[in-house]
Design a protein around this motif. Structure first.
Motif, PDB file in Angstrom:
ATOM      1  N   ALA A  48      14.473 -37.626 -11.071  1.00 29.45           N
ATOM      2  CA  ALA A  48      14.573 -36.281 -11.640  1.00 29.45           C
ATOM      3  C   ALA A  48      16.022 -35.971 -12.017  1.00 29.45           C
ATOM      4  CB  ALA A  48      14.042 -35.247 -10.650  1.00 29.45           C
ATOM      5  N   LEU A  49      16.955 -36.381 -11.174  1.00 28.25           N
ATOM      6  CA  LEU A  49      18.376 -36.154 -11.459  1.00 28.25           C
ATOM      7  C   LEU A  49      18.828 -36.975 -12.672  1.00 28.25           C
ATOM      8  CD1 LEU A  49      19.815 -36.106  -7.823  1.00 28.25           C
ATOM      9  CD2 LEU A  49      19.445 -34.154  -9.347  1.00 28.25           C
ATOM     10  N   TYR A  50      18.333 -38.204 -12.777  1.00 23.88           N
ATOM     11  CA  TYR A  50      18.650 -39.014 -13.959  1.00 23.88           C
ATOM     12  C   TYR A  50      18.096 -38.358 -15.226  1.00 23.88           C
ATOM     13  CZ  TYR A  50      20.182 -42.877 -10.964  1.00 23.88           C
ATOM     14  OH  TYR A  50      20.850 -43.667 -10.068  1.00 23.88           O
ATOM     15  N   ALA A  51      16.918 -37.762 -15.105  1.00 27.51           N
ATOM     16  CA  ALA A  51      16.328 -37.067 -16.253  1.00 27.51           C
ATOM     17  C   ALA A  51      17.205 -35.893 -16.687  1.00 27.51           C
ATOM     18  CB  ALA A  51      14.920 -36.588 -15.914  1.00 27.51           C
ATOM     19  N   LEU A  52      17.787 -35.186 -15.720  1.00 29.59           N
ATOM     20  CA  LEU A  52      18.689 -34.081 -16.052  1.00 29.59           C
ATOM     21  C   LEU A  52      19.927 -34.596 -16.790  1.00 29.59           C
ATOM     22  CD1 LEU A  52      18.516 -31.906 -12.803  1.00 29.59           C
ATOM     23  CD2 LEU A  52      17.488 -31.413 -15.031  1.00 29.59           C
ATOM     24  N   ILE A  53      20.428 -35.761 -16.387  1.00 27.64           N
ATOM     25  CA  ILE A  53      21.567 -36.373 -17.099  1.00 27.64           C
ATOM     26  C   ILE A  53      21.184 -36.637 -18.543  1.00 27.64           C
ATOM     27  CG2 ILE A  53      22.980 -38.462 -17.276  1.00 27.64           C
ATOM     28  CD1 ILE A  53      22.934 -38.625 -14.224  1.00 27.64           C
ATOM     29  N   THR A  54      19.985 -37.178 -18.746  1.00 32.56           N
ATOM     30  CA  THR A  54      19.508 -37.460 -20.102  1.00 32.56           C
ATOM     31  C   THR A  54      19.422 -36.191 -20.940  1.00 32.56           C
ATOM     32  OG1 THR A  54      18.232 -39.369 -19.332  1.00 32.56           O
ATOM     33  CG2 THR A  54      17.612 -38.423 -21.457  1.00 32.56           C
ATOM     34  N   ILE A  55      18.867 -35.135 -20.347  1.00 32.95           N
ATOM     35  CA  ILE A  55      18.728 -33.870 -21.078  1.00 32.95           C
ATOM     36  C   ILE A  55      20.091 -33.327 -21.475  1.00 32.95           C
ATOM     37  CG2 ILE A  55      18.035 -31.449 -20.833  1.00 32.95           C
ATOM     38  CD1 ILE A  55      15.723 -32.433 -19.057  1.00 32.95           C
ATOM     39  N   PHE A  56      21.052 -33.389 -20.552  1.00 33.29           N
ATOM     40  CA  PHE A  56      22.395 -32.870 -20.830  1.00 33.29           C
ATOM     41  C   PHE A  56      23.062 -33.661 -21.952  1.00 33.29           C
ATOM     42  CE2 PHE A  56      26.995 -33.106 -20.115  1.00 33.29           C
ATOM     43  CZ  PHE A  56      27.326 -31.768 -20.206  1.00 33.29           C
ATOM     44  N   ILE A  57      23.012 -34.984 -21.867  1.00 34.92           N
ATOM     45  CA  ILE A  57      23.654 -35.823 -22.890  1.00 34.92           C
ATOM     46  C   ILE A  57      22.973 -35.636 -24.238  1.00 34.92           C
ATOM     47  CG2 ILE A  57      24.046 -38.215 -23.604  1.00 34.92           C
ATOM     48  CD1 ILE A  57      24.507 -38.890 -20.683  1.00 34.92           C
ATOM     49  N   ALA A  58      21.643 -35.614 -24.236  1.00 33.62           N
ATOM     50  CA  ALA A  58      20.911 -35.437 -25.492  1.00 33.62           C
ATOM     51  C   ALA A  58      21.287 -34.112 -26.163  1.00 33.62           C
ATOM     52  CB  ALA A  58      19.409 -35.497 -25.241  1.00 33.62           C
ATOM     53  N   ALA A  59      21.405 -33.051 -25.375  1.00 30.59           N
ATOM     54  CA  ALA A  59      21.763 -31.743 -25.937  1.00 30.59           C
ATOM     55  C   ALA A  59      23.151 -31.781 -26.567  1.00 30.59           C
ATOM     56  CB  ALA A  59      21.697 -30.680 -24.849  1.00 30.59           C
ATOM     57  N   ARG A  60      24.094 -32.447 -25.893  1.00 28.46           N
ATOM     58  CA  ARG A  60      25.455 -32.538 -26.426  1.00 28.46           C
ATOM     59  C   ARG A  60      25.486 -33.351 -27.718  1.00 28.46           C
ATOM     60  NH1 ARG A  60      28.714 -28.890 -25.329  1.00 28.46           N
ATOM     61  NH2 ARG A  60      30.461 -30.289 -25.777  1.00 28.46           N
TER      62      ARG A  60
END
Length: 283
Positions: A172-184
């Motif tokens: 779940a934490l890795y997924a949050l990293i993905t969401i953050f990077i994708a948004a940027r």
């Protein structure tokens, strides 16, 4: 079909291809459900074995119907091409693309970059892949809440569900990293990488400085009317935009004329017009 529409369709297609690769190369094989219908489809894929692409499309179908009802025919149909092609490509690529890493951190980082790059291109050329973007737009018509906040809420619920289903809060934490990077990356693709600088120059010698900007740098400049609140005196503020390579030269030029000049320097994401990039109709 006009050249502009063909160009837009081409880049939307490229964006969809990149997004599908991001899912199949990195996210789905590593159980990273980074929100959206793709995240739900990833969870269902590991629970009951359904294909990710077709599951995404099945989840989008009721959204199309409700989107057309709430937002009009044009909005729903505009989502159709992107989501159908993405669903097909995700399932096709999954048959033969290799999985380059089983490290969830690397997968979340590179998956986020590819997803952000792909969706950024889709959004930049006025396309959409449906999914939670469409869901958030529909929910806004009922709740009035900002779309960005709704997207964060929906993606958060999907990530939380993935953590429970996969029994791994690390995923779940890795997924949050993905969401953050994708948004940027999406923001970077849509707004552009900072390559120019805007100068706001406050001086008692604006005529001389602006003349040198026009003559020596061959750049345009605009005089803005301003008033010093401390002194109460009216004065002009010079606004000009230059390339990064011209920043030091302009600073030296200003301080040669007026060592007491006040300069505000700001990043510029994109400049359209003479001396920079011509508008290509991509938006």
């Amino acid at each position: 079909m006009s050249w502009k529409m063909l160009t837009g369709a081409f880049w939307v297609t490229i964006g969809v291809v990149i997004t599908a690769l991001g899912l199949d190369l990195f996210l789905v094989p590593n159980k990273i459900a980074a929100g959206g219908t793709s995240g739900i489809a990833t969870i269902l894929h590991y629970l009951i074995g359904t294909p990710v692409g077709m599951t995404m499309l099945a989840l989008d179908i009721p959204l199309y119907a409700l989107g057309i009802y709430r937002l009009g025919l044009g909005f729903g149909l505009r989502s159709l091409y992107g989501s159908v092609s993405l669903a097909i490509l995700v399932d096709v690529f999954s048959l033969f693309v290799p999985v380059p890493t089983r490290d969830p951190l690397l997968a979340s980082l590179f998956g986020g970059v590819l997803i952000g790059l792909g969706l950024g291109l889709v959004f930049r050329f006025r396309g959409t892949t449906g999914g939670t973007d469409l869901a958030a737009a529909i929910m806004r018509t009922y709740t009035g809440i900002n779309i960005g906040q709704l997207l964060f809420l929906v993606d958060g619920i999907v990530v939380l569900a993935a953590g429970l289903v996969f029994r791994s809060w690390e995923l779940a934490l890795y997924a949050l990293i993905t969401i953050f990077i994708a948004a940027r990356v999406i923001d970077m693709v849509q707004e552009g990488i900072s390559y120019a600088k805007a100068f706001f120059i406050i001086s008692n010698h604006t005529d001389i400085i602006s003349g040198r900007v026009l003559k020596d740098l061959d750049r345009g400049a605009t005089a803005l009317k301003g008033r010093g609140l401390f002194t109460g005196s009216d004065r002009e503020v010079i606004l000009t935009v230059v390339n990064r390579s011209e920043v030091s030269r302009l600073k030296e030029m200003v301080y040669e004329v007026d060592p007491r000049a006040f300069i505000i320097l700001a990043d510029v994401r994109e400049v359209l017009g003479e001396g920079f990039k011509e508008y290509g109709g991509e938006k």
